[in-house]
Design an enzyme around this catalytic site. Structure first.
Site, PDB file in Angstrom:
ATOM      1  N   LYS A  73     -83.416  24.941 -31.128  1.00 32.73           N
ATOM      2  CA  LYS A  73     -84.483  24.105 -30.235  1.00 32.73           C
ATOM      3  C   LYS A  73     -83.729  22.462 -29.815  1.00 32.73           C
ATOM      4  CE  LYS A  73     -87.182  27.218 -30.971  1.00 32.73           C
ATOM      5  NZ  LYS A  73     -87.099  28.201 -32.150  1.00 32.73           N
ATOM      6  N   THR A  74     -84.468  22.646 -31.414  1.00 38.38           N
ATOM      7  CA  THR A  74     -84.519  21.083 -31.840  1.00 38.38           C
ATOM      8  C   THR A  74     -83.385  20.374 -31.694  1.00 38.38           C
ATOM      9  OG1 THR A  74     -85.809  21.681 -33.551  1.00 38.38           O
ATOM     10  CG2 THR A  74     -85.465  19.331 -33.700  1.00 38.38           C
ATOM     11  N   ASP A 118     -92.609  19.770 -31.871  1.00 38.74           N
ATOM     12  CA  ASP A 118     -92.391  21.691 -32.262  1.00 38.74           C
ATOM     13  C   ASP A 118     -93.348  22.200 -32.589  1.00 38.74           C
ATOM     14  OD1 ASP A 118     -90.652  23.357 -33.203  1.00 38.74           O
ATOM     15  OD2 ASP A 118     -90.217  22.769 -35.601  1.00 38.74           O
ATOM     16  N   THR A 167     -92.170  29.031 -31.217  1.00 38.79           N
ATOM     17  CA  THR A 167     -91.757  30.167 -31.422  1.00 38.79           C
ATOM     18  C   THR A 167     -92.560  32.102 -30.892  1.00 38.79           C
ATOM     19  OG1 THR A 167     -92.403  31.026 -34.105  1.00 38.79           O
ATOM     20  CG2 THR A 167     -90.693  29.789 -33.296  1.00 38.79           C
ATOM     21  N   ARG A 226     -78.354  28.107 -37.802  1.00 32.85           N
ATOM     22  CA  ARG A 226     -78.689  27.928 -39.063  1.00 32.85           C
ATOM     23  C   ARG A 226     -78.808  28.652 -40.236  1.00 32.85           C
ATOM     24  NH1 ARG A 226     -85.202  26.780 -38.965  1.00 32.85           N
ATOM     25  NH2 ARG A 226     -85.064  25.662 -37.977  1.00 32.85           N
TER      26      ARG A 226
END
Length: 349
Positions: A73-74, A118, A167, A226
């Site tokens: 997302k980032t 975020d 999230t 990740r």
């Protein structure tokens, strides 16, 4: 000269930027949309919206990115700014403590800036309410004076694109969510998509990886880029210590055993969660807060990081009464299901 509050806030923003972009993953982050692997539907639609905004010379509509941690997302927010050719400002909701913190950012942005927040579901109500007007009218409501002499003035801000990441979609308030024009949802990656990410990352890291080894790593990476990049870096360490220039299946198998990652990608802590439910609560049901205390973990980490993958694997079930392990979990852990448990929870098995 900036006052101390402005300096403190600037340090928060810089620290937040450092946390997100100066870590070991930074070199592996794609910079262009074409290099962003996976999430094909999200990527295709976003490409269209970006191109349309550029053709109209307008800011992109506000964007809310939903999905478990580690899915990109980032990274996609940064790519969006890069593709639009505009500035990119980053912070997180916990760093915005007071309305003046938000005002300090929005009053200094350039036109069409992509402003990324975020954990947007953690915004404080006063800041969220200020954000409503900024998103819709590109103005800030600011109170001048106190008591009977207080009055509200509106301060214009440059048109911008807010990109929020969460999230917990259900924790984003309805008024805030309704102000986002684009709301894509991220899904866990397939093994093939993760294998492609491994190949790309391995090239950047300067290590070769066999196709079979890439798929084996992908199968143990929780469907998350990740995690797959973290495991890849550890496999590179094992290979280099053994003076190997290629990561093979044998190296991956030995490495996963040392890292205590099993064939389903479960780490030691995943197994401890399942075993805690089985040994301490008879297989469940057990509430999330009680379970978090029993394993010594923060409830947000339990719900955001561990549970989604355990549920996806069919090892854990959420019921109205709490969390319950499934028959598949007993089988994976090599445990025998108690008869009384199967009778009381037969619907799950």
């Amino acid at each position: 000269m900036k006052d101390s509050s402005e300096q403190d806030f600037s340090s928060i923003i810089r620290a937040d930027l450092n946390d997100k972009f100066d870590d070991a993953d930074n070199s592996l982050r794609p910079q262009l949309l074409k290099d962003f692997l996976g999430q094909s539907s999200v990527k295709a639609n976003l490409s269209t919206f970006i191109e349309a905004a550029k053709m109209r010379n307008e800011p992109l509509d506000h964007l809310l990115l939903i999905g478990p941690p580690g899915l990109g997302k980032t990274t996609l927010a940064a790519i969006t700014a890069h593709e639009l050719g505009v500035d990119f400002k980053v912070t997180s909701a916990p760093a915005l403590d007071k309305p003046k913190d938000l005002a300090g950012i929005l009053s200094t942005i350039t036109p069409r800036t992509v402003f990324f927040i975020d954990e947007i579901h953690r915004l404080k109500p006063a800041i969220e309410e200020m954000l409503y007007i900024a998103m819709e009218d590109y103005e800030l409501d600011w109170i001048i004076g106190q008591g009977a002499a207080a009055r509200t003035v509106r301060i214009p801000v440059a048109p911008f694109t807010l990109v929020g990441a969460t999230t917990k979609a259900g924790s984003v308030s309805s008024p805030l969510r309704s102000r986002f024009g684009i709301i894509p949802r991220f899904e866990f990656y397939t093994h093939e998509e993760l294998a492609a990410i491994i190949k790309r990352s391995a090239g950047i890291l300067g290590i070769n990886v066999n196709d079979d080894a890439a798929l084996l790593i992908a199968s143990c990476a929780r469907g998350t880029p990740r995690v797959v990049n973290r495991i890849l870096r550890r496999m590179r360490d094992f290979a280099q210590v053994e003076s190997k220039d290629t990561i093979t299946v044998e190296i991956v198998r030995a490495g996963l055993e040392k890292l205590e990652i099993d064939s389903m990608g479960l780490e030691k802590y995943d197994r401890e969660i399942l075993l805690s439910i089985i040994n301490n609560f008879g297989g469940g049901p057990v509430g999330a807060e009680t379970l978090a205390i029993s394993v010594g973990e923060n409830i947000d980490t339990l719900e955001d990081y561990y549970e989604p993958y355990l549920i996806q694997c069919g090892l854990l079930a959420r019921t109205p009464r709490g969390r319950t392990v499934t028959a598949k979990a007993y089988e994976h852990l090599g445990l025998e299901i108690k008869k009384s448990l199967t009778e009381s929870q037969g619907s799950l098995f």
